[in-house]
Design a protein around this motif. Structure first.
Motif, PDB file in Angstrom:
ATOM      1  N   LEU A   9       0.828  -1.205   0.000  1.00 18.99           N
ATOM      2  CA  LEU A   9       0.000   0.000   0.000  1.00 18.99           C
ATOM      3  C   LEU A   9       0.863   1.255   0.000  1.00 18.99           C
ATOM      4  CD1 LEU A   9      -2.643  -1.062   2.688  1.00 18.99           C
ATOM      5  CD2 LEU A   9      -2.912  -1.148   0.201  1.00 18.99           C
ATOM      6  N   GLY A  10       1.982   1.204   0.711  1.00 20.65           N
ATOM      7  CA  GLY A  10       2.889   2.335   0.792  1.00 20.65           C
ATOM      8  C   GLY A  10       4.311   1.852   0.963  1.00 20.65           C
ATOM      9  N   ASN A  11       5.267   2.515   0.307  1.00 20.83           N
ATOM     10  CA  ASN A  11       6.660   2.062   0.378  1.00 20.83           C
ATOM     11  C   ASN A  11       7.648   3.211   0.564  1.00 20.83           C
ATOM     12  OD1 ASN A  11       6.639   3.287  -2.133  1.00 20.83           O
ATOM     13  ND2 ASN A  11       6.775   1.360  -3.301  1.00 20.83           N
ATOM     14  N   SER A  12       7.127   4.384   0.962  1.00 17.84           N
ATOM     15  CA  SER A  12       7.989   5.547   1.130  1.00 17.84           C
ATOM     16  C   SER A  12       8.422   5.696   2.586  1.00 17.84           C
ATOM     17  CB  SER A  12       7.244   6.815   0.691  1.00 17.84           C
ATOM     18  OG  SER A  12       8.091   7.948   0.748  1.00 17.84           O
ATOM     19  N   SER A  13       9.571   6.303   2.788  1.00 18.89           N
ATOM     20  CA  SER A  13      10.006   6.605   4.151  1.00 18.89           C
ATOM     21  C   SER A  13       9.673   8.060   4.477  1.00 18.89           C
ATOM     22  CB  SER A  13      11.515   6.384   4.301  1.00 18.89           C
ATOM     23  OG  SER A  13      12.235   7.351   3.567  1.00 18.89           O
ATOM     24  N   ALA A  14       9.372   8.317   5.719  1.00 15.36           N
ATOM     25  CA  ALA A  14       9.205   9.670   6.262  1.00 15.36           C
ATOM     26  C   ALA A  14       8.056  10.462   5.636  1.00 15.36           C
ATOM     27  CB  ALA A  14      10.506  10.462   6.171  1.00 15.36           C
ATOM     28  N   THR A  15       8.164  10.806   4.359  1.00 13.39           N
ATOM     29  CA  THR A  15       7.155  11.669   3.747  1.00 13.39           C
ATOM     30  C   THR A  15       6.666  11.076   2.427  1.00 13.39           C
ATOM     31  OG1 THR A  15       8.870  12.941   2.611  1.00 13.39           O
ATOM     32  CG2 THR A  15       8.116  13.771   4.741  1.00 13.39           C
ATOM     33  N   MET A  17       6.072  11.011  -1.404  1.00 11.04           N
ATOM     34  CA  MET A  17       6.863  11.671  -2.457  1.00 11.04           C
ATOM     35  C   MET A  17       6.739  10.881  -3.757  1.00 11.04           C
ATOM     36  SD  MET A  17       8.682  14.364  -2.937  1.00 11.04           S
ATOM     37  CE  MET A  17       9.056  14.853  -1.248  1.00 11.04           C
ATOM     38  N   TYR A  18       6.661  11.590  -4.872  1.00 14.13           N
ATOM     39  CA  TYR A  18       6.625  10.996  -6.200  1.00 14.13           C
ATOM     40  C   TYR A  18       5.483   9.975  -6.345  1.00 14.13           C
ATOM     41  CZ  TYR A  18      11.356  12.863  -5.898  1.00 14.13           C
ATOM     42  OH  TYR A  18      12.440  13.678  -5.693  1.00 14.13           O
ATOM     43  N   GLY A  19       4.359  10.265  -5.697  1.00 15.53           N
ATOM     44  CA  GLY A  19       3.227   9.345  -5.774  1.00 15.53           C
ATOM     45  C   GLY A  19       3.339   8.154  -4.852  1.00 15.53           C
ATOM     46  N   ARG A  20       4.415   8.114  -4.068  1.00 16.11           N
ATOM     47  CA  ARG A  20       4.593   7.014  -3.106  1.00 16.11           C
ATOM     48  C   ARG A  20       4.050   7.437  -1.748  1.00 16.11           C
ATOM     49  NH1 ARG A  20      10.132   6.856  -5.572  1.00 16.11           N
ATOM     50  NH2 ARG A  20      10.979   7.740  -3.646  1.00 16.11           N
ATOM     51  N   HIS A  21       3.518   6.460  -1.011  1.00 15.83           N
ATOM     52  CA  HIS A  21       2.880   6.713   0.272  1.00 15.83           C
ATOM     53  C   HIS A  21       3.704   6.121   1.417  1.00 15.83           C
ATOM     54  CE1 HIS A  21      -0.259   7.032  -2.759  1.00 15.83           C
ATOM     55  NE2 HIS A  21      -0.983   7.736  -1.903  1.00 15.83           N
ATOM     56  N   PRO A  22       3.498   6.614   2.644  1.00 15.07           N
ATOM     57  CA  PRO A  22       4.194   6.027   3.795  1.00 15.07           C
ATOM     58  C   PRO A  22       3.859   4.548   3.975  1.00 15.07           C
ATOM     59  CG  PRO A  22       3.304   8.170   4.365  1.00 15.07           C
ATOM     60  CD  PRO A  22       2.746   7.826   3.013  1.00 15.07           C
ATOM     61  N   THR A  23       4.662   3.892   4.741  1.00 14.38           N
ATOM     62  CA  THR A  23       4.655   2.432   4.833  1.00 14.38           C
ATOM     63  C   THR A  23       3.330   1.833   5.275  1.00 14.38           C
ATOM     64  OG1 THR A  23       7.016   2.455   5.342  1.00 14.38           O
ATOM     65  CG2 THR A  23       5.800   0.455   5.893  1.00 14.38           C
ATOM     66  N   ASN A 292      17.982 -12.420  -6.408  1.00 10.38           N
ATOM     67  CA  ASN A 292      16.518 -12.531  -6.384  1.00 10.38           C
ATOM     68  C   ASN A 292      15.901 -11.418  -5.533  1.00 10.38           C
ATOM     69  OD1 ASN A 292      14.014 -13.517  -7.061  1.00 10.38           O
ATOM     70  ND2 ASN A 292      14.077 -15.217  -5.616  1.00 10.38           N
ATOM     71  N   THR A 293      16.105 -10.191  -5.984  1.00  6.88           N
ATOM     72  CA  THR A 293      15.583  -9.002  -5.310  1.00  6.88           C
ATOM     73  C   THR A 293      14.552  -8.339  -6.201  1.00  6.88           C
ATOM     74  OG1 THR A 293      17.707  -8.585  -4.197  1.00  6.88           O
ATOM     75  CG2 THR A 293      16.156  -6.752  -4.315  1.00  6.88           C
ATOM     76  N   GLU A 294      13.498  -7.814  -5.573  1.00  6.72           N
ATOM     77  CA  GLU A 294      12.517  -7.004  -6.294  1.00  6.72           C
ATOM     78  C   GLU A 294      12.255  -5.724  -5.517  1.00  6.72           C
ATOM     79  OE1 GLU A 294       8.999  -8.624  -8.124  1.00  6.72           O
ATOM     80  OE2 GLU A 294       9.722 -10.672  -7.798  1.00  6.72           O
ATOM     81  N   LEU A 295      11.820  -4.699  -6.229  1.00 11.94           N
ATOM     82  CA  LEU A 295      11.348  -3.476  -5.591  1.00 11.94           C
ATOM     83  C   LEU A 295       9.898  -3.664  -5.179  1.00 11.94           C
ATOM     84  CD1 LEU A 295      12.648  -0.790  -8.126  1.00 11.94           C
ATOM     85  CD2 LEU A 295      13.598  -1.232  -5.841  1.00 11.94           C
ATOM     86  N   SER A 296       9.549  -3.266  -3.957  1.00 20.37           N
ATOM     87  CA  SER A 296       8.133  -3.232  -3.616  1.00 20.37           C
ATOM     88  C   SER A 296       7.498  -2.111  -4.432  1.00 20.37           C
ATOM     89  CB  SER A 296       7.937  -2.996  -2.117  1.00 20.37           C
ATOM     90  OG  SER A 296       8.429  -1.727  -1.730  1.00 20.37           O
ATOM     91  N   GLU A 297       6.366  -2.408  -5.036  1.00 21.30           N
ATOM     92  CA  GLU A 297       5.640  -1.445  -5.860  1.00 21.30           C
ATOM     93  C   GLU A 297       4.216  -1.328  -5.334  1.00 21.30           C
ATOM     94  OE1 GLU A 297       5.889  -2.208 -10.083  1.00 21.30           O
ATOM     95  OE2 GLU A 297       7.771  -3.296  -9.790  1.00 21.30           O
ATOM     96  N   GLU A 298       3.763  -0.098  -5.132  1.00 19.27           N
ATOM     97  CA  GLU A 298       2.426   0.095  -4.598  1.00 19.27           C
ATOM     98  C   GLU A 298       1.377  -0.455  -5.559  1.00 19.27           C
ATOM     99  OE1 GLU A 298       1.775   4.101  -3.301  1.00 19.27           O
ATOM    100  OE2 GLU A 298       3.563   4.100  -2.049  1.00 19.27           O
TER     101      GLU A 298
END
Length: 304
Positions: A9-15, A17-23, A292-298
């Motif tokens: 649902l959210g993958n940003s830290s602190a604030t 940004m760029y359409g990303r939401h807090p954790t 075997n790493t992926e980026l979490s994507e909202e």
């Protein structure tokens, strides 16, 4: 196969940004929904991705930095307004209970449902939810304030039937669940049909670990050992390792080192710093250590 998957649902830290939401993220285990952290905007993200908040009966809060819990009061208030009556189990640091009580006191909110609060322990690992199908363990992380991660372990899985063989033999439907549990079927004429001959071996139980804010440390390695999917914060690129240490965070390089050290199957990065609009460099850096790493994507579901 039974469901065991995570929705970001959210993958940003602190604030934001760029359409990303807090954790925040939702874990779907066989249609039981668990919420892990609840940053600002969580209920809007639930709505956006078609998740009914009243289906969530367990919420886990890792720590009391705002980007991990400031959406909680709003979410609970909305559940109240939507007529929720079922108990809500809430797991988090002890002061969170006081925060909620003072919020609802001064807004004169009398919830229609009970919040059953479970204090987490930031000093040692503890089982905080235990059922035959799922066990949840909290474990200490090393952050600037008290913080815990969470591990979700699936219970022992049943064997799967050899459907064609079972149908050919005409074994009655009420006995099929017993066969999957290893109980032999004895027919009316005394013939014994052995469960081991009519089933495939039970699939391996699956596991998911969530490592919220933490500095790189081997202290929590044992708690996340050999999980199938590890979500680990990766706030900075490794050229910012000094800043990571100063703020008790981890780099994408270090997250990959953790994944290697504890022999996980897949690593999922998250908690990205607002300094990074483009996240690909974090992925590249991590994959240089752990492929075997992926980026979490909202909005994306990841299978455990």
């Amino acid at each position: 196969m039974s469901k065991f998957e995570v929705l970001i649902l959210g993958n940003s830290s602190a604030t934001p940004m760029y359409g990303r939401h807090p954790t925040s993220q939702v874990l779907n285990f066989n249609e039981q929904l668990f919420l892990i952290d609840c940053g600002e905007g969580t209920q809007m993200q639930l709505f956006r991705y078609g998740v009914r908040s009243n289906r969530i009966n367990h919420i886990f809060i890792s720590h009391l930095h705002g980007d991990h819990y400031l959406g909680l009061v709003g979410l609970i208030s909305s559940q109240h307004l939507m007529g929720r009556q079922a108990d809500l189990h809430l797991y988090g640091p002890a002061p969170l209970k006081d925060i909620l009580e003072i919020q609802f006191k001064h807004s004169d909110t009398q919830l229609r449902f009970e919040i059953i609060f479970h204090s987490t322990n930031d000093q040692r690992a503890e089982i905080i939810l235990d059922s035959p199908t799922l066990k949840v363990t909290s474990f200490p992380l090393r952050h600037r304030i008290a913080c815990t991660g969470f591990r979700f372990d699936e219970g022992k899985r049943s064997a799967t039937l050899k459907a064609d063989e079972v149908e050919r033999l005409g074994i009655p439907t009420p006995y099929l669940k017993l066969l999957k549990k290893g109980v032999d079927y004895v027919a009316a004429d005394g013939t014994v049909y052995y469960a081991k001959d009519l089933t495939f071996p039970a699939p391996k139980s699956r596991s998911y670990a969530y490592c919220s804010d933490t500095i790189y440390s081997s202290d929590y390695f044992e708690s996340i050992k050999e999980v199938d999917l590890l979500y680990h914060e990766a706030t900075f690129l490794h050229d910012m390792v000094d800043r990571a240490k100063e703020t008790f965070h981890t780099t994408s390089f270090e997250a990959a080192e953790v994944a290697n050290a504890v022999s996980v199957k897949k690593l999922l990065l998250g908690h990205y710093s607002a300094r990074y609009k483009d996240l690909q460099p974090l992925l590249v850096e991590s994959r240089s250590v752990f492929a075997n790493t992926e980026l979490s994507e909202e909005g994306k579901w990841f299978e455990v």
